[in-house]
Design an enzyme around this catalytic site. Sequence first.
Site, mmCIF file in Angstrom:
data_model
loop_
_atom_site.group_PDB
_atom_site.id
_atom_site.type_symbol
_atom_site.label_atom_id
_atom_site.label_comp_id
_atom_site.label_asym_id
_atom_site.label_seq_id
_atom_site.Cartn_x
_atom_site.Cartn_y
_atom_site.Cartn_z
ATOM 1 N N ASP A 78 56.985 82.259 -2.002
ATOM 2 C CA ASP A 78 56.896 83.288 -3.040
ATOM 3 C C ASP A 78 57.453 84.590 -2.463
ATOM 4 O O ASP A 78 56.731 85.301 -1.765
ATOM 5 C CB ASP A 78 55.431 83.546 -3.445
ATOM 6 C CG ASP A 78 54.835 82.403 -4.241
ATOM 7 O OD1 ASP A 78 55.163 82.287 -5.422
ATOM 8 O OD2 ASP A 78 54.026 81.647 -3.676
ATOM 9 N N ARG A 86 56.030 87.609 1.132
ATOM 10 C CA ARG A 86 55.518 86.848 2.271
ATOM 11 C C ARG A 86 56.281 87.229 3.531
ATOM 12 O O ARG A 86 55.694 87.440 4.578
ATOM 13 C CB ARG A 86 55.656 85.340 2.013
ATOM 14 C CG ARG A 86 55.040 84.856 0.698
ATOM 15 C CD ARG A 86 53.540 84.943 0.690
ATOM 16 N NE ARG A 86 52.990 84.461 -0.584
ATOM 17 C CZ ARG A 86 52.307 85.196 -1.437
ATOM 18 N NH1 ARG A 86 52.087 86.478 -1.182
ATOM 19 N NH2 ARG A 86 51.831 84.683 -2.549
ATOM 20 N N ARG A 148 54.533 92.933 -11.283
ATOM 21 C CA ARG A 148 55.351 91.746 -11.043
ATOM 22 C C ARG A 148 56.236 91.442 -12.249
ATOM 23 O O ARG A 148 57.192 90.666 -12.131
ATOM 24 C CB ARG A 148 54.458 90.550 -10.739
ATOM 25 C CG ARG A 148 53.557 90.750 -9.534
ATOM 26 C CD ARG A 148 52.469 89.694 -9.454
ATOM 27 N NE ARG A 148 53.016 88.384 -9.160
ATOM 28 C CZ ARG A 148 52.363 87.247 -9.344
ATOM 29 N NH1 ARG A 148 51.144 87.259 -9.891
ATOM 30 N NH2 ARG A 148 52.922 86.087 -9.028
ATOM 31 N N LYS A 178 58.684 81.731 -13.553
ATOM 32 C CA LYS A 178 57.244 81.485 -13.716
ATOM 33 C C LYS A 178 56.608 82.639 -14.494
ATOM 34 O O LYS A 178 57.195 83.717 -14.585
ATOM 35 C CB LYS A 178 56.571 81.314 -12.345
ATOM 36 C CG LYS A 178 56.646 82.584 -11.455
ATOM 37 C CD LYS A 178 56.093 82.328 -10.071
ATOM 38 C CE LYS A 178 56.089 83.606 -9.243
ATOM 39 N NZ LYS A 178 55.667 83.372 -7.854
ATOM 40 N N HIS A 179 55.432 82.476 -15.126
ATOM 41 C CA HIS A 179 54.514 81.358 -15.191
ATOM 42 C C HIS A 179 54.505 80.869 -16.634
ATOM 43 O O HIS A 179 53.870 81.482 -17.485
ATOM 44 C CB HIS A 179 53.118 81.787 -14.805
ATOM 45 C CG HIS A 179 53.037 82.516 -13.495
ATOM 46 N ND1 HIS A 179 53.290 83.881 -13.373
ATOM 47 C CD2 HIS A 179 52.749 82.076 -12.253
ATOM 48 C CE1 HIS A 179 53.135 84.246 -12.105
ATOM 49 N NE2 HIS A 179 52.799 83.173 -11.400
ATOM 50 N N HIS A 191 43.886 82.481 -10.712
ATOM 51 C CA HIS A 191 43.404 82.137 -9.376
ATOM 52 C C HIS A 191 41.893 81.920 -9.387
ATOM 53 O O HIS A 191 41.359 81.134 -8.597
ATOM 54 C CB HIS A 191 43.714 83.253 -8.379
ATOM 55 C CG HIS A 191 45.158 83.377 -8.019
ATOM 56 N ND1 HIS A 191 46.023 84.160 -8.740
ATOM 57 C CD2 HIS A 191 45.878 82.822 -7.018
ATOM 58 C CE1 HIS A 191 47.229 84.079 -8.192
ATOM 59 N NE2 HIS A 191 47.160 83.278 -7.152
ATOM 60 N N ASP A 263 52.213 75.528 -10.039
ATOM 61 C CA ASP A 263 51.576 76.605 -9.309
ATOM 62 C C ASP A 263 50.540 75.955 -8.385
ATOM 63 O O ASP A 263 50.238 74.763 -8.509
ATOM 64 C CB ASP A 263 50.923 77.589 -10.280
ATOM 65 C CG ASP A 263 50.821 79.006 -9.726
ATOM 66 O OD1 ASP A 263 51.009 79.179 -8.509
ATOM 67 O OD2 ASP A 263 50.558 79.931 -10.513
#
Length: 508
Positions: A78, A86, A148, A178-179, A191, A263
Amino acid sequence: MTALEPVEPSVDPTLGALADGVLIPPFPGTTAPRWFLEALGRGLAGVTFFGRNVTGDTASLTASLRAAAPVEPVIAIDEEGGDVTRVAYASGSPYPGNAALGAVDDVALTRSVYAAIGSDLVRLGINTNLAPVADVLDLGGSAAVGTRSFGSDPSLVARHVAAAVSGLQSVGVAACAKHFPGHGSTVDDSHLSPATVLGTMEEIRARDLPPFTAAIAAGSIAVMPGHLRVPELTGVLPASLSQAAITGLLRRELGFSGVVISDALEMKAASAVIGIPEAAVFALIAGVDLLCLGRETDEAMYHAVRAAIADAVASGRLDGDRLEEAAARVASLRARLASARDAQGSGASGLGTAASGSGVLLGQDVDAGDGIGLVAARRALRRSGPVPSALVDPLIVEVEPEENIAAGRFTWGFEPWAAVKRVDSAAGDGAAAESALVASAGRQLVVAVRDARNVLGLVNEVLAARPDAVIIEMGVPAWTPPPGTAYLATYGASRVCAQAAAEALGLA
């Protein structure tokens, strides 16, 4: 085998090989463990990287994975830019996120930024980016999505998603929009709990689907469904586990023929009730091709998922043809990634998408010594009120928000350019405001927040006592400051967004 090593379940070799072909589990650390290299050797599709994997010599790590695999593995990460990074987790991203790019609304710039992100990944040996985010942000603002998203206008988000896909794939990195079918209107974070997409299907088609249609038209190699309930379409299931959403809406109605990547299946909205192995089976039945298990899963979970998939085929719950279809689609992706890597070695690049090309288009207003990310961040910066061009003995109070799980506690702020005091919003608005005011007595006060609407008590208390304070909004600028307030909006908290604001205040 030691007592500490997981016992590998007995699995039919043919079914086990097919299951391996649809899995991209993680592993901890910067060196691949023996079990993972052995799994690659027998056909494991690849890996999902998280921040803990890319703190060392990542190029050597990815080379070791390729050496263990008979065919180019999927090496996914990601790397959205902005708050979700990351690769630059410890230092802050050198690129602004989607909200900043949407504020500028220059599709050539968005394509350039994503081509630069892709080029960074290529240098590390990473070939698949689980980006861009194609969610249309509801005006109320989904906390799980926030900066985002490119914005709240479906047509704006659509054109920038297409540009992002084009930029990544122009340098040989597979994109994954995504998503699906859209996380921007949800109240909850998938999450943590089931998240429901608000609106009727008619509204969802008009608001949420255009960016995915644009991604498909731009040749996006992959699409990621979210763990999102759409009552009219999926009932109580999340889209990620729903045939109606994936096989029906995404494949048949929108015409997507590429790879569907799940995901993380450890997310509560997917597996809290049924567990990760069962969620993996449901996802494959629904039409998912490639399964991401999640950051906290381990070798034992990989074996459990692999065995669950094989058992589901053996029992007839999962059609063997469906598993073979998924494995074949992933194999085709790996072949394309191998061809792109070979082309990179010969000086070419690109994945042959509808909007192909190569290199980074720097666009306008670029100084030779500046990276495209800083250029984009400067262009995104918005200001109002009496913003000072130079500060005298400033203290920047940074308000740490509640953690966004997708981004984590990443590095952000102004420490390279000014004295900083960090306060935690969890302390309460009143306590945080008092701490800021006491610390800044006799000094120029700057308050940096990520989503002022979530700490309005703090902001209002500070401005009541210090109307000369400068407010820097580094989240979604949904709050309108009082007239006369010195205000900057960066549309994100990445390192370059902070630098752009620091420059505007004469600090950098």
